[in-house]
Design a protein around this motif. Structure first.
Motif, mmCIF file in Angstrom:
data_model
loop_
_atom_site.group_PDB
_atom_site.id
_atom_site.type_symbol
_atom_site.label_atom_id
_atom_site.label_comp_id
_atom_site.label_asym_id
_atom_site.label_seq_id
_atom_site.Cartn_x
_atom_site.Cartn_y
_atom_site.Cartn_z
ATOM 1 N N ALA A 200 -32.548 23.241 -17.199
ATOM 2 C CA ALA A 200 -33.545 22.254 -15.848
ATOM 3 C C ALA A 200 -32.526 21.728 -15.332
ATOM 4 O O ALA A 200 -31.406 20.965 -16.254
ATOM 5 C CB ALA A 200 -34.819 21.990 -16.317
ATOM 6 N N PRO A 201 -32.653 20.825 -13.963
ATOM 7 C CA PRO A 201 -31.339 19.793 -13.308
ATOM 8 C C PRO A 201 -31.932 18.571 -13.878
ATOM 9 O O PRO A 201 -33.179 17.615 -14.227
ATOM 10 C CB PRO A 201 -32.826 19.953 -11.905
ATOM 11 C CG PRO A 201 -33.254 21.125 -11.444
ATOM 12 C CD PRO A 201 -33.363 21.464 -13.425
ATOM 13 N N ALA A 202 -31.190 18.177 -14.157
ATOM 14 C CA ALA A 202 -30.814 16.516 -14.733
ATOM 15 C C ALA A 202 -29.749 15.900 -13.702
ATOM 16 O O ALA A 202 -28.863 15.943 -13.058
ATOM 17 C CB ALA A 202 -30.272 16.648 -16.276
ATOM 18 N N ARG A 203 -29.128 14.344 -14.283
ATOM 19 C CA ARG A 203 -28.171 14.351 -14.037
ATOM 20 C C ARG A 203 -26.986 14.131 -14.383
ATOM 21 O O ARG A 203 -27.301 14.057 -15.543
ATOM 22 C CB ARG A 203 -28.706 11.924 -13.884
ATOM 23 C CG ARG A 203 -30.101 12.452 -12.395
ATOM 24 C CD ARG A 203 -29.927 10.830 -12.641
ATOM 25 N NE ARG A 203 -31.558 10.225 -12.044
ATOM 26 C CZ ARG A 203 -31.573 8.901 -11.217
ATOM 27 N NH1 ARG A 203 -31.251 7.969 -11.452
ATOM 28 N NH2 ARG A 203 -32.700 8.995 -10.351
ATOM 29 N N THR A 204 -25.899 14.307 -13.595
ATOM 30 C CA THR A 204 -24.174 14.334 -14.264
ATOM 31 C C THR A 204 -24.473 12.934 -13.461
ATOM 32 O O THR A 204 -23.617 12.575 -12.331
ATOM 33 C CB THR A 204 -23.901 15.201 -13.402
ATOM 34 O OG1 THR A 204 -24.529 16.145 -13.690
ATOM 35 C CG2 THR A 204 -22.536 15.489 -14.125
ATOM 36 N N GLU A 205 -23.335 11.998 -14.439
ATOM 37 C CA GLU A 205 -23.165 10.930 -14.645
ATOM 38 C C GLU A 205 -21.733 10.896 -14.603
ATOM 39 O O GLU A 205 -20.780 11.890 -14.910
ATOM 40 C CB GLU A 205 -23.745 10.176 -15.256
ATOM 41 C CG GLU A 205 -24.638 9.579 -15.336
ATOM 42 C CD GLU A 205 -25.662 8.696 -16.319
ATOM 43 O OE1 GLU A 205 -24.375 7.801 -16.942
ATOM 44 O OE2 GLU A 205 -26.318 8.419 -16.457
ATOM 45 N N LEU A 206 -20.807 10.101 -13.436
ATOM 46 C CA LEU A 206 -19.452 10.145 -13.144
ATOM 47 C C LEU A 206 -18.420 9.031 -12.682
ATOM 48 O O LEU A 206 -19.684 8.298 -12.632
ATOM 49 C CB LEU A 206 -19.290 11.116 -12.168
ATOM 50 C CG LEU A 206 -19.301 13.064 -11.963
ATOM 51 C CD1 LEU A 206 -19.137 13.559 -10.775
ATOM 52 C CD2 LEU A 206 -18.769 13.518 -12.829
ATOM 53 N N ARG A 207 -17.580 8.597 -13.210
ATOM 54 C CA ARG A 207 -17.174 6.980 -12.557
ATOM 55 C C ARG A 207 -16.283 7.802 -11.122
ATOM 56 O O ARG A 207 -15.878 8.988 -10.657
ATOM 57 C CB ARG A 207 -16.294 6.414 -13.605
ATOM 58 C CG ARG A 207 -17.167 6.665 -14.697
ATOM 59 C CD ARG A 207 -15.773 6.031 -16.365
ATOM 60 N NE ARG A 207 -14.571 6.441 -16.063
ATOM 61 C CZ ARG A 207 -14.279 7.531 -16.957
ATOM 62 N NH1 ARG A 207 -15.773 7.823 -17.871
ATOM 63 N NH2 ARG A 207 -13.191 7.985 -17.037
ATOM 64 N N ARG A 208 -16.560 6.957 -10.532
ATOM 65 C CA ARG A 208 -15.368 7.139 -8.844
ATOM 66 C C ARG A 208 -13.735 7.546 -9.445
ATOM 67 O O ARG A 208 -13.925 7.041 -10.185
ATOM 68 C CB ARG A 208 -15.660 6.136 -8.221
ATOM 69 C CG ARG A 208 -15.258 6.018 -7.017
ATOM 70 C CD ARG A 208 -15.127 4.973 -6.274
ATOM 71 N NE ARG A 208 -14.913 5.227 -5.236
ATOM 72 C CZ ARG A 208 -14.937 3.706 -3.672
ATOM 73 N NH1 ARG A 208 -15.897 3.334 -4.493
ATOM 74 N NH2 ARG A 208 -14.244 4.783 -2.512
ATOM 75 N N GLY A 209 -13.499 8.729 -8.978
ATOM 76 C CA GLY A 209 -12.662 9.323 -8.398
ATOM 77 C C GLY A 209 -12.489 10.420 -9.371
ATOM 78 O O GLY A 209 -11.379 11.501 -9.668
#
Length: 270
Positions: A200-209
């Motif tokens: 199910a659609p969720a948030r994928t957290e990333l650090r810039r770069g």
């Protein structure tokens, strides 16, 4: 002294609602700016043709250039035409709409702007013909003299791992792929089947770069689009396709499909 009394009377249109007056003999659609004549024939994709006079008609040319990382960058040079992604599905208006991209007669993407990145994974080895065709917001194909308004370009794709990589016929050769270009810090695997997204659609957290790889398998041909990054990827039916990008912008960005309009995930870049 005479007094002149003026009474304002609203013009009533269909259903008794106030409406804008239009010239006798024209329809409401024509009055609102819709143009052209629908022809009996269709284009190769089955869309009706909307005939317009040659003078001032939309035009498009296609340029193909190798990308330094992967695949090719396509540029649509248009004249008498503007992209209107916000009104797709509405009435056909003069010189407005979107484009379709075809590879050897098979649609691989809908385009809402003049630039598109075509990954090498979407192009089999050998000689190919790319075609871009202009459409109105109501999905009819703009046409002149009974022929769709379109542009073509030739493309040669080398075998995976072959020296030199793919190249276009514009005389420009691509540079060798940099080592480890496909490596990603995060991989998100998504499948679409019967209109449902898994997981199910969720948030994928990333650090810039950070680099993220989006691996998507769809049971129908579609196009993946990453908002805010203007990255797109053709999704062949039943085949896994991967889009790798560097998260160099902070914010919340939706990843969705164009045709089925499904949200696949959200990239939260901090």
């Amino acid at each position: 002294m005479a007094v002149l009394v003026v009474t304002a009377v609203a013009l009533l249109g269909c259903g008794g609602r106030a409406t804008t007056h239009h010239k006798p003999g024209t329809s409401h659609e024509q009055a609102s700016g819709e143009v052209g004549t629908l022809l009996a024939g269709t284009d190769a994709a089955g869309h009706k043709l909307r005939e317009v006079p040659a003078a001032g008609a939309p035009e498009v040319r296609l340029a193909v250039r190798p990308d330094s990382e992967d695949g090719w960058n396509l540029q649509l040079a248009t004249k008498n035409f503007r992209f209107t992604p916000d009104s797709t599905g509405g009435a056909a208006l003069t010189g407005a709409g979107h484009a379709h991209l075809e590879l050897d007669g098979r649609k691989i993407a809908r385009l809402y702007g003049p630039w598109f990145h075509l990954p090498s994974a979407q192009v089999p080895e050998g000689e190919h013909t790319l075609t871009v065709r202009l459409y109105a917001d109501d999905h009819t194909a703009w046409a002149v003299s009974g022929k769709p308004v379109e542009g073509t370009a030739q493309l040669t794709a080398a075998a995976p791992g072959a020296a030199g990589g793919g190249h276009s016929h514009d005389g420009q050769q691509p540079q060798p792929d940099p080592p480890g270009q496909e490596q990603a810090d995060r991989t998100v695997t998504i499948s679409v089947r019967d209109g449902k997204v898994t997981p199910a659609p969720a948030r994928t957290e990333l650090r810039r770069g950070e680099r993220v790889a989006l691996r998507v398998t769809s049971d129908r041909a579609d196009t993946l689009h990453v908002h805010g990054y203007d990255k797109e990827l053709a999704l062949p039916a039943g085949q896994e396709a991967t889009l790798t990008l560097t998260a160099d912008r902070t914010g919340l960005f939706e990843v969705e499909t164009h045709e089925s309009r499904l949200v696949l995930t959200q990239l939260l870049v901090r």
